[in-house]
Design an enzyme around this catalytic site. Structure first.
Site, mmCIF file in Angstrom:
data_model
loop_
_atom_site.group_PDB
_atom_site.id
_atom_site.type_symbol
_atom_site.label_atom_id
_atom_site.label_comp_id
_atom_site.label_asym_id
_atom_site.label_seq_id
_atom_site.Cartn_x
_atom_site.Cartn_y
_atom_site.Cartn_z
ATOM 1 N N TRP A 161 7.858 -28.425 5.717
ATOM 2 C CA TRP A 161 8.916 -28.705 6.608
ATOM 3 C C TRP A 161 8.892 -29.053 7.779
ATOM 4 O O TRP A 161 8.203 -28.949 8.207
ATOM 5 C CB TRP A 161 9.727 -27.370 6.656
ATOM 6 C CG TRP A 161 11.159 -27.145 7.442
ATOM 7 C CD1 TRP A 161 12.268 -27.736 6.853
ATOM 8 C CD2 TRP A 161 11.476 -27.742 8.698
ATOM 9 N NE1 TRP A 161 13.183 -27.577 7.815
ATOM 10 C CE2 TRP A 161 12.246 -27.801 9.167
ATOM 11 C CE3 TRP A 161 10.764 -27.613 9.607
ATOM 12 C CZ2 TRP A 161 13.395 -27.823 10.342
ATOM 13 C CZ3 TRP A 161 11.649 -27.518 11.045
ATOM 14 C CH2 TRP A 161 13.032 -28.116 10.858
ATOM 15 N N SER A 194 2.553 -24.907 4.595
ATOM 16 C CA SER A 194 3.220 -24.623 5.486
ATOM 17 C C SER A 194 4.358 -24.026 4.341
ATOM 18 O O SER A 194 4.066 -23.101 3.476
ATOM 19 C CB SER A 194 3.903 -25.077 6.156
ATOM 20 O OG SER A 194 4.424 -24.645 6.983
ATOM 21 N N THR A 195 5.561 -24.367 4.464
ATOM 22 C CA THR A 195 6.284 -24.709 3.069
ATOM 23 C C THR A 195 5.764 -24.907 1.745
ATOM 24 O O THR A 195 6.089 -24.261 1.129
ATOM 25 C CB THR A 195 7.982 -25.110 3.522
ATOM 26 O OG1 THR A 195 8.794 -24.198 4.708
ATOM 27 C CG2 THR A 195 9.598 -25.099 2.819
ATOM 28 N N ALA A 201 -1.978 -23.101 6.330
ATOM 29 C CA ALA A 201 -0.872 -22.863 7.330
ATOM 30 C C ALA A 201 0.294 -22.107 6.217
ATOM 31 O O ALA A 201 0.984 -22.285 7.007
ATOM 32 C CB ALA A 201 -0.901 -23.648 7.917
ATOM 33 N N ASP A 215 -2.987 -21.542 15.349
ATOM 34 C CA ASP A 215 -1.297 -22.050 14.534
ATOM 35 C C ASP A 215 0.075 -20.915 15.201
ATOM 36 O O ASP A 215 -0.248 -19.721 15.475
ATOM 37 C CB ASP A 215 -1.469 -21.738 13.345
ATOM 38 C CG ASP A 215 -0.223 -21.608 12.250
ATOM 39 O OD1 ASP A 215 0.564 -22.006 13.012
ATOM 40 O OD2 ASP A 215 -0.520 -22.003 11.617
ATOM 41 N N HIS A 252 -1.359 -25.052 12.915
ATOM 42 C CA HIS A 252 -0.252 -25.637 12.193
ATOM 43 C C HIS A 252 -1.092 -26.991 11.467
ATOM 44 O O HIS A 252 -1.204 -27.249 10.102
ATOM 45 C CB HIS A 252 0.757 -25.336 12.390
ATOM 46 C CG HIS A 252 1.490 -25.278 11.103
ATOM 47 N ND1 HIS A 252 1.672 -24.382 10.209
ATOM 48 C CD2 HIS A 252 2.698 -25.983 10.362
ATOM 49 C CE1 HIS A 252 2.460 -23.920 9.478
ATOM 50 N NE2 HIS A 252 2.937 -25.194 9.457
#
Length: 274
Positions: free
Chosen positions: A29, A95-96, A120, A225, A254
Site C-alpha cells: 500500500w 507489506s499489504t 515485511a 521496520d 520496511h
C-alpha cells in the site's frame, strides 16, 4: 495495456514478462506493480516469467468504489493466475501484498503454487487487540486514514521521506528519486481505495489463513521496520506456518526490496532455486 476484468467488473492491470517458472509479485500500500521494478528485471534476466499487477484502485487498475478488502484482493489475484493459467508459481508479497498472498493461498488453495515469500508483511495482525497486545493502536491507522483523505499528496511525500525507507534514521542519506517514485505511484491510485485499504491491511486477522498454508514460505523482515514492526509480525507469522523459514535483516527498513534490492534479490533467488 494488458488487463483482466474480474467477476465484479473491475479492470486489473498487469505486467507479464518472460518465460519459465512464474514468479507473481503483490505490491504494498498504496503503490503499484512498478514498486517491483528491481525484482522484475533481476528475475526476468535469469530465466523466470515475472508477473505483477496493480491492486484494484491502485496504479493503472480501475478506481472502483468498493471491494477494497483482503477477500477481493485475493479473488483478483486468483482471477489473474487463472487467466494466465499459471502453474508451479512462486508468490511474493510485500507489506499489504503479503497479506494478499496469504489470503489467496488460504482462500483459493495451493494447487497452482510451489512456494511463497512474505517480505515485511502485515500478517498475522497489525491492530492492537486483547489477543494481540503487541499490535499498533487503532489511533495510528485512524491517523493514516485522516491524512489520506485530507492531504494525501503531502502524506505520500512524508512517508517515503521518513519511516518507509528508514531515511529518518541517523546517518541514512535520503534518495530523492526513490521518494519521488513512491509519491508518483501513490498518487496514480485512488484516494477511496487507499482509504479503505488501510482498514484492510491493519484490521484483517490472518491467523487462521496462515495455519492452512502448507507450501514452503520464506518470511523476510527487517528488524528496523518502522511501518510493520518486526516483533509482532514476522516471528509470529513463521510460528503459525507449517513450513516456514524466517530470515531477519539487521537494520533493514520496511522498503527493503528497493533500498536493499541486491541482498533481497539474492536471497529470493536462493530460496526459489533450493
Amino acid at each position: 495495456m494488458p488487463t483482466i476484468t474480474t467477476a465484479d467488473g473491475t479492470e486489473i492491470f498487469y505486467k507479464d514478462w518472460g518465460s519459465g517458472q512464474p514468479i507473481v509479485f503483490s505490491h504494498g500500500w498504496p503503490l503499484s506493480a512498478d514498486d517491483w521494478d528491481a525484482q522484475l528485471m533481476f528475475f526476468r534476466t535469469r530465466g523466470y516469467r515475472v508477473i505483477a499487477h496493480d491492486r484494484r484502485g491502485h496504479g493503472r487498475s480501475a478506481q472502483v468504489d468498493g471491494g477494497h478488502d483482503m477477500d477481493h484482493y485475493a479473488d483478483d489475484l486468483a482471477a489473474l493466475t487463472e487467466h494466465l493459467d499459471l502453474r508451479d508459481a512462486v508468490h511474493v508479497g510485500h507489506s499489504t501484498g503479503g497479506g494478499e498472498v496469504v489470503r489467496y493461498l488460504a482462500r483459493h488453495g495451493e494447487g497452482r503454487v510451489a512456494k511463497a515469500v512474505l517480505i515485511a508483511a502485515v500478517p498475522p495482525l497489525m491492530l492492537q487487540t486483547d489477543d494481540n497486545p503487541g499490535g499498533l493502536p487503532k489511533s495510528v491507522f485512524d491517523g493514516f486514514q485522516a491524512q489520506t483523505a485530507e492531504h494525501r499528496s503531502t502524506f505520500y511525500r512524508e512517508l517515503p521521506a521518513g519511516p518507509f525507507y528508514g531515511f529518518n534514521r541517523p546517518g541514512v542519506e535520503p534518495v530523492e528519486a526513490v521518494i519521488q517514485n513512491w509519491w508518483r505511484q501513490g498518487m496514480m491510485g485512488g484516494a477511496k481505495a487507499h482509504y479503505d485499504g488501510i482498514v484492510a491491511f491493519s484490521q484483517t486477522d490472518f491467523t487462521e489463513d496462515l495455519r492452512r498454508i502448507s507450501v514452503p514460505v520464506l518470511v523476510m523482515h527487517g528488524d528496523d521496520d518502522q511501518v510493520v514492526p518486526y516483533a509482532d509480525s514476522a516471528p509470529l507469522t513463521a510460528a503459525l506456518l507449517k513450513n516456514a523459514t524466517l530470515k531477519t535483516y539487521t537494520g533493514f527498513p520496511h522498503g527493503m526490496p528497493t533500498t536493499q534490492a541486491d541482498v533481497i534479490n539474492a536471497d529470493l533467488l536462493a530460496f526459489i532455486e533450493a
